[in-house]
Design an enzyme around this catalytic site. Structure first.
Site, PDB file in Angstrom:
ATOM      1  N   THR A 116       0.929  -1.047   0.033  1.00 38.42           N
ATOM      2  CA  THR A 116       0.031   0.131  -0.087  1.00 38.42           C
ATOM      3  C   THR A 116       0.963   1.168  -0.090  1.00 38.42           C
ATOM      4  OG1 THR A 116      -1.671  -1.245   1.110  1.00 38.42           O
ATOM      5  CG2 THR A 116      -1.895   1.174   0.990  1.00 38.42           C
ATOM      6  N   GLU A 165      -5.854  -2.785  -3.197  1.00 40.97           N
ATOM      7  CA  GLU A 165      -6.536  -4.042  -2.872  1.00 40.97           C
ATOM      8  C   GLU A 165      -7.945  -3.653  -2.354  1.00 40.97           C
ATOM      9  OE1 GLU A 165      -4.798  -6.319   0.629  1.00 40.97           O
ATOM     10  OE2 GLU A 165      -4.417  -7.942  -0.966  1.00 40.97           O
ATOM     11  N   TYR A 218     -11.425 -14.371   9.046  1.00 43.10           N
ATOM     12  CA  TYR A 218     -10.605 -14.747  10.175  1.00 43.10           C
ATOM     13  C   TYR A 218     -11.151 -15.226  11.311  1.00 43.10           C
ATOM     14  CZ  TYR A 218      -6.669 -12.458   7.701  1.00 43.10           C
ATOM     15  OH  TYR A 218      -5.550 -12.116   7.090  1.00 43.10           O
ATOM     16  N   GLU A 258      -2.862  -3.739  -7.032  1.00 39.52           N
ATOM     17  CA  GLU A 258      -2.249  -4.375  -5.692  1.00 39.52           C
ATOM     18  C   GLU A 258      -2.687  -5.625  -5.581  1.00 39.52           C
ATOM     19  OE1 GLU A 258      -3.362  -2.329  -1.904  1.00 39.52           O
ATOM     20  OE2 GLU A 258      -2.181  -3.413  -0.759  1.00 39.52           O
ATOM     21  N   ARG A 259      -1.926  -6.590  -5.650  1.00 38.58           N
ATOM     22  CA  ARG A 259      -2.279  -7.890  -6.030  1.00 38.58           C
ATOM     23  C   ARG A 259      -3.124  -8.341  -7.017  1.00 38.58           C
ATOM     24  NH1 ARG A 259      -2.644  -9.398   0.028  1.00 38.58           N
ATOM     25  NH2 ARG A 259      -0.559  -9.924   0.622  1.00 38.58           N
TER      26      ARG A 259
END
Ligand SMILES: Cc1cc2cn([C@H]3C[C@H](O)[C@@H](CO)O3)c(=O)nc2[nH]1
Length: 221
Positions: free
Chosen positions: A23, A40, A58, A92-93
């Site tokens: 980032t 992302e 998570y 990003e990714r």
């Protein structure tokens, strides 16, 4: 229509472990008129019709990994396909790290059941076969797990409060095998490896040093 550079932007994908500094690295490109920066879509993942899929994943990965990774794959494909008038798109990714790093790890851990992994892989393979996704340069922000873990602790993303150093080490190994040793999966584009343990300034200095070679090499193909 062939997916040539005439009708699509030169696409750069920034890959690396959690906490490697993606980032921060991308901040440098924001505001540049001819570069479309796609971070992302974590905020998307946190609110899908009011559901925080990142938190759910998570909190209970066995139950929610398939749901979460399916949505990640959709949002990554949307970024890959997002039209832009900019000459360069930097992401990003990518849909690649979604499959090769995260889904791979969850499958190997037995967290993502094999039938779910098979469905994820079928979508992934079909998407690649459609030739929707073109990447011209992959930047690997290569960090040591310890440095990455320190940064994760410092940024205190709420959903990541249970992330362990072991998890970060495992993800590091997967990134290394994919992007450094190149023994895991094919690489979709030439790879520029930057030492992400350095300060942000030094990482950018290293990028500026190598940029001409990589852009010339890839643009001339
Ligand atoms: C492509 C992709 C990104 C990505 C991120 N994550 C997690 C790691 C971090 O905690 C957070 C933001 O990167 O989301 C994941 O579990 N699976 C992912 N797949």
């Amino acid at each position: 229509i062939p997916n040539t550079l005439e009708n699509r932007p030169f696409t750069v994908v920034v890959e690396g472990n959690m906490g490697c500094g993606k980032t921060t690295f991308l901040e440098r490109f924001k505001g540049k008129s001819n570069i479309c920066v796609l971070s992302e879509p974590v905020e998307n993942w946190r609110n899908v019709n009011g559901h925080n899929l990142l938190h759910l994943m998570y909190e209970n990965p066995e139950t929610w990994s398939f749901t979460f990774q399916s949505y990640v794959q959709l949002t990554m494909l949307q970024n890959h396909l997002l039209p832009t008038t900019c000459a360069v798109k930097i992401m990003e990714r990518s849909i690649y790290s979604a499959r090769y790093c995260f889904v791979e790890k969850l499958t190997r851990d037995g967290v993502l059941p094999l039938p779910s992994a098979a469905v994820m892989d079928s979508w992934f393979k079909w998407i690649l076969q459609q030739n929707f996704v073109q990447v011209d340069l992959l930047i690997y922000l290569r960090s040591s797990p310890e440095v990455a873990y320190e940064r994760i602790l410092k940024r205190k993303r709420p959903e990541e409060n249970m992330v362990s150093l072991d998890y970060v080490k495992y993800l590091h190994e997967i990134h290394e095998n994919w992007l450094y040793f190149k023994t895991l999966f094919t690489c979709p584009a030439p790879i520029l490896v930057l030492n992400a343990d350095q300060s942000t300034l030094d990482v950018h200095a290293e990028y500026e040093k190598w940029k001409p070679d990589f852009f010339r090499k890839t643009l001339n193909n």
